[in-house]
Write an enzyme that holds these catalytic residues in place. Structure first.
Site, PDB file in Angstrom:
ATOM      1  N   ASP A 225       0.863  -1.182   0.000  1.00 31.64           N
ATOM      2  CA  ASP A 225       0.000   0.000   0.000  1.00 31.64           C
ATOM      3  C   ASP A 225       0.901   1.233   0.000  1.00 31.64           C
ATOM      4  O   ASP A 225       2.130   1.108  -0.025  1.00 31.64           O
ATOM      5  CB  ASP A 225      -0.971  -0.019   1.203  1.00 31.64           C
ATOM      6  CG  ASP A 225      -2.311   0.616   0.825  1.00 31.64           C
ATOM      7  OD1 ASP A 225      -2.310   1.778   0.385  1.00 31.64           O
ATOM      8  OD2 ASP A 225      -3.352  -0.053   0.966  1.00 31.64           O
ATOM      9  N   HIS A 291      -2.776   3.082  -4.661  1.00 30.94           N
ATOM     10  CA  HIS A 291      -2.153   2.658  -3.392  1.00 30.94           C
ATOM     11  C   HIS A 291      -0.735   2.156  -3.641  1.00 30.94           C
ATOM     12  O   HIS A 291      -0.296   1.164  -3.063  1.00 30.94           O
ATOM     13  CB  HIS A 291      -3.008   1.587  -2.708  1.00 30.94           C
ATOM     14  CG  HIS A 291      -4.305   2.129  -2.166  1.00 30.94           C
ATOM     15  ND1 HIS A 291      -4.352   3.054  -1.160  1.00 30.94           N
ATOM     16  CD2 HIS A 291      -5.596   1.894  -2.514  1.00 30.94           C
ATOM     17  CE1 HIS A 291      -5.619   3.365  -0.884  1.00 30.94           C
ATOM     18  NE2 HIS A 291      -6.394   2.685  -1.709  1.00 30.94           N
ATOM     19  N   GLU A 354      -9.622   2.393  -5.472  1.00 29.98           N
ATOM     20  CA  GLU A 354      -9.326   3.794  -5.148  1.00 29.98           C
ATOM     21  C   GLU A 354      -8.138   4.369  -5.921  1.00 29.98           C
ATOM     22  O   GLU A 354      -7.348   5.133  -5.362  1.00 29.98           O
ATOM     23  CB  GLU A 354      -9.065   3.929  -3.639  1.00 29.98           C
ATOM     24  CG  GLU A 354     -10.272   3.548  -2.803  1.00 29.98           C
ATOM     25  CD  GLU A 354     -10.043   3.761  -1.311  1.00 29.98           C
ATOM     26  OE1 GLU A 354     -10.957   4.240  -0.647  1.00 29.98           O
ATOM     27  OE2 GLU A 354      -8.945   3.417  -0.809  1.00 29.98           O
ATOM     28  N   ASP A 447     -12.545  -2.559  11.063  1.00 29.12           N
ATOM     29  CA  ASP A 447     -11.824  -1.443  11.693  1.00 29.12           C
ATOM     30  C   ASP A 447     -12.821  -0.406  12.199  1.00 29.12           C
ATOM     31  O   ASP A 447     -12.451   0.520  12.921  1.00 29.12           O
ATOM     32  CB  ASP A 447     -10.788  -0.820  10.761  1.00 29.12           C
ATOM     33  CG  ASP A 447     -11.294  -0.583   9.356  1.00 29.12           C
ATOM     34  OD1 ASP A 447     -12.110  -1.393   8.859  1.00 29.12           O
ATOM     35  OD2 ASP A 447     -10.906   0.427   8.738  1.00 29.12           O
ATOM     36  N   GLU A 497      -5.193   1.708   9.460  1.00 32.54           N
ATOM     37  CA  GLU A 497      -4.800   3.103   9.726  1.00 32.54           C
ATOM     38  C   GLU A 497      -4.803   3.371  11.230  1.00 32.54           C
ATOM     39  O   GLU A 497      -3.931   4.053  11.758  1.00 32.54           O
ATOM     40  CB  GLU A 497      -5.793   4.073   9.059  1.00 32.54           C
ATOM     41  CG  GLU A 497      -5.721   4.128   7.550  1.00 32.54           C
ATOM     42  CD  GLU A 497      -6.633   3.114   6.876  1.00 32.54           C
ATOM     43  OE1 GLU A 497      -6.997   2.092   7.520  1.00 32.54           O
ATOM     44  OE2 GLU A 497      -6.980   3.334   5.697  1.00 32.54           O
TER      45      GLU A 497
END
Ligand code: ACM
Length: 816
Positions: A225, A291, A354, A447, A497
């Site tokens: 990533d 990413h 993304e 998450d 994250e």
């Protein structure tokens, strides 16, 4: 076998019997020999605590009587059957850890626990467990079937905590039964992301080791990533020499500490073997073309502009794309060759999510390549790239899976799809004949926080409770019946994250993965999921998982306190009202009023309490057998607490979603302090400020990293005009009315037109000020402001500066 149409009376008697047998583990109570079928949990609400099995099997046929399994009992496998021997080893290891039941491997044909190969059992994951009063036999045709039979027997043998400690029983009794079992879905997955925060390899072992107990079989390992490249590639050493390391983000005093790490091929091969021995396939992901910032940081020539970015220390979306020119495509094929060497999985995940395409749009080179290939859009270019890699994988007998964005430019024929932007991708791909996995955000994004309890570790704030996860069904409406076979299963994802430590990773995954495991394994009977029964069966599994110091969240059972009075009324009252509640409808809340931790015999909560001001209420949930389901939590009704607000109780202003619960530093290894924030507007509101009682206000403020890559969403961030160099904290009352019909321009105004300013503090220079500080001000004498006033805390710091959050507000009390 689940027999439909079984008589209601019969069903009830059978359930009762089964309940007592399990509850009275290791006692002599043997029920009259009645034969009954225990239906799947879907069928009945009362039955499913009967056998402590999670996931619930496809079919359970229960007989009368029981099998006594004594400490030291032998477990035998057919001579030379390595699969059975591995499964027997797992049974022995897991049973001992779960409740101290020591079993021993043996070659004796007369052993009370035996594994048998039975080629007539169809399906590599299927098994049959037969328990009679003289022994238990696990039969399967394949390795995974042996493993799952072993885990089912392990759960039966360890339904209760107890073979450890003084006076503990010497044997376990389990009911006579036949279980014939196989999974509903082939993909029962968990995704771990060691890129945003590196996880030591040992923490992955611990997760794999707990996954097998609930028959999860896929570990999706997200290995590249923007923030780190984690897979050692021998041919391209810069990927890990440079790409595996980043600085911590700056909160004013310069970059944070170095952070990162990578896994060697040797380590990964060992992990793959360890997982395989538990029936678990590790599916690696290399995320392309977006990413890719760590990749481009390592080899700038593989990027588009040719310049070298830092490995990212922000979260979100960044512009750095992989360049799909000839050299780049060759590079990736070489990486995939090494990846396939290490990971024997049928599927290789190539990301695709993304990828904002601005760099491709602005690149004459990429545009010229697209023209040559006759490709009309950047999304179609992504599909071309994916297809090329899919073909390369196919040449080696492998298959490609990607996030649902790979549909956007036309789905390559070879690709399977993992649907995360809701279910649309799964529906479209399945109807087009592609295999799909459901892992839709926010439900299966683990998450996300599990509860609103103030002690939740950092994460995204959309609360995904265990019940929400449990009720998710991965067969979206819109998939044609004939295409339903393309749904391979479901997966819970833990993006990292805000997951820094192994503790936090475990806390986010467990116990909610138990809900995913049950949905993925147990047969579906429409509209009849039994959540209460699931909780009863999950409770012993939570105990098993926790052995060895593994963290399992108690959020579903943790007690939350709510005041029945306004703060102002409570400050004047002779008794303070408080209600106690927990998410999961299971067990009993017990409490004390003397500050001590409650036990199984403490007062059971029935209705709202009325306590003397200053009393500390301490409460926890307990299972029917008296074991604690949660840690005790405290509610202090003293004046100091009533006059204090903390970040967890604040709301976003203007009204909207807080969005995130973040730590003081991006790489902080503690669970607290954590701050609920809305990154699109640095404003927090206390909706119930006791201003009639307050003469002053003290605000604790923290300066946090502003490290979000928002790409095209950048323009949604509301900026505020700063009138001092580093901005101000503006505290204003009645801001809710002011914001009600405010347009964007008015929202940018500080304070909002119509709100009453109570105090303004210039913010200190981030370069020299400490990261946490407090402001105190006397409150202006405004008798019209009552005890339920909404007060907004708006920061006007420049968007180029770090981000601010309110940690705590203490109202100084007026003299009576
Ligand atoms: C994703 O959450 N970007 C797959």
């Amino acid at each position: 076998m689940v027999r439909a149409g079984m008589g209601a009376t019969m069903t009830a008697r059978c359930r009762l019997g089964a309940w007592f047998r399990v509850g009275a583990l290791a006692t002599a109570s043997i029920l009259p020999a009645l034969v009954c079928t225990v239906p799947a949990p879907a069928h009945a609400h009362a039955q499913s605590s009967a056998l402590a099995l999670t996931p619930w099997p496809a079919s359970v046929e229960q007989g009368g009587g029981k099998l006594l399994v004594a400490r030291g009992s032998a477990v035998a496998v057919p001579p030379g059957d390595a699969d059975a021997a591995d499964a027997a080893k797992l049974l022995i290891e897991h049973a001992e850890r779960a409740n101290g039941l020591v079993l021993s491997a043996s070659s004796s044909a007369g052993a009370p626990i035996r594994f048998e190969r039975d080629q007539a059992i169809s399906g590599a994951e299927a098994y049959r467990l037969t328990v009679t009063s003289s022994g238990a036999v696990i039969a399967a045709s394949g390795k995974s079937g042996f493993i799952y039979g072993a885990m089912t027997l392990m759960q039966l043998l360890t339904a209760d905590a107890g073979l450890t400690g003084k006076g503990a029983a010497k044997s376990v009794s389990i009911p006579v039964l036949t279980i014939q079992d196989s999974p509903r879905f082939a993909w029962r997955g968990v995704m771990v992301d060691p890129c945003r925060h590196f996880q030591p390899i040992e923490s992955i072992y611990a997760i794999v080791d707990r996954m097998v107990e609930v028959k999860l079989n896929t570990l999706h390992f997200h290995l590249s990533d923007d923030q780190g490249w984690r897979f050692e590639v021998k041919r391209y050493p810069e990927l890990t020499r440079i790409g595996a390391w980043r600085n911590g983000p700056d909160t004013g005093h310069g970059p944070g500490e170095r952070n990162g790490g990578f896994y060697t091929q040797e380590q990964l091969k060992a992990l793959v073997a360890y997982a395989a021995a538990r029936g678990i396939t590790v599916v690696p992901e290399i995320d392309l073309p977006g990413h890719a910032q760590a990749l481009v940081a390592a080899y700038p020539e593989l990027g588009v502009p040719g310049s070298r970015p830092e490995v990212s220390n922000g979260w979100g979306i960044f512009p750095w794309l992989f360049n799909p020119n000839e050299a780049g495509m060759t590079f990736v094929r070489n990486v995939l060759d090494e990846l396939m060497e290490v990971f024997p999985s049928q599927y290789i995940h190539l990301g695709g999510d993304e990828a904002v395409k601005d760099q491709w749009e602005r690149s004459p080179e990429v545009q010229s390549q697209m023209r040559k290939l006759g490709i009309k859009s950047e999304n179609a270019m992504q599909s071309w790239m994916i297809d090329q890699f899919g073909n390369h994988l196919a040449k080696h007998g492998r298959r490609l899976i990607g996030w649902d964005e790979i549909l956007d430019g036309g789905l390559p024929a070879s690709a399977s799809v993992m649907s995360w932007r809701g279910e649309r991708g799964a529906v479209d791909a399945a109807n087009a004949g592609h295999d799909v996995v459901l892992s839709p955000a926010p439900t299966l994004y683990l998450d996300n926080l599990e509860s609103t309890l103030p002690d939740e570790a950092p994460g995204r704030i959309s609360i995904q409770s265990m019940e929400t996860v449990y009720r998710y069904d991965p067969m979206p409406k819109g998939i044609d019946a004939a295409r339903a076979k393309h749904v391979m299963g479901l997966q819970g994802n833990a993006w990292s994250e805000y997951i820094v430590t192994p503790w936090q990773l475990q806390h986010k995954l467990f116990p909610r993965v138990g809900a995913i495991a049950e949905t993925a394994w147990s047969p579906q009977v429409a509209g009849t999921k039994d959540y209460a029964g699931f909780l009863a069966r999950l409770t012993p599994q939570i105990r098993r998982w926790k052995q060895g110091g593994f963290e399992v969240s108690d959020s579903a059972f943790g007690v939350a306190f709510t005041a029945t009075q306004t703060r102002g009324a409570a400050l004047d009252a002779k008794a303070i009202g408080v209600t106690l509640a927990r998410q999961a409808p299971y067990g009993t809340i017990r409490y004390t009023l003397d500050g001590k931790a409650p036990g199984a015999k403490s007062a059971a909560y029935a209705k709202a309490l009325a306590v003397k001001p200053g009393t500390v209420v301490t409460a926890a949930s307990f299972a029917p057998d008296g074991t604690a389901l949660s840690a005790p939590r405290r509610y202090d009704t003293g004046r100091e607490t009533l006059l204090t607000s903390t970040s967890s109780s604040l709301t976003a202003c203007p009204r909207g979603s807080q969005g995130l619960r973040i730590p003081l530093n991006a790489d902080a290894t503690s669970n607290g302090p954590a701050y609920n924030v809305n990154i699109f507007d640095t404003c927090q509101a206390d909706d119930h400020a006791p201003l009639a009682h307050a003469k002053s206000i003290t605000v604790s403020v923290a300066r946090l990293p502003r490290n979000w890559g928002l790409a095209h969403e950048e323009s949604a961030v509301i900026g505020h005009y700063a009138v001092t160099p580093h901005g101000e904290l503006i505290i204003s009352a009645n801001c809710r009315a002011a914001e009600k019909n405010a347009d964007r321009k008015q929202k940018e105004h500080s304070p909002m037109p119509g709100a009453t300013v109570l105090a303004t503090f210039p913010l200190p220079d981030p370069k020299t000020a400490p990261q946490q500080f407090t402001f105190t001000a006397a409150l202006p004498d405004r008798p019209e402001l009552g005890d339920e006033t909404d007060v907004c805390f708006q920061f006007t710091s420049p968007l180029s500066d770090p981000f601010y959050a309110v940690e705590k507000i203490v109202y100084g009390e007026k003299a009576k």
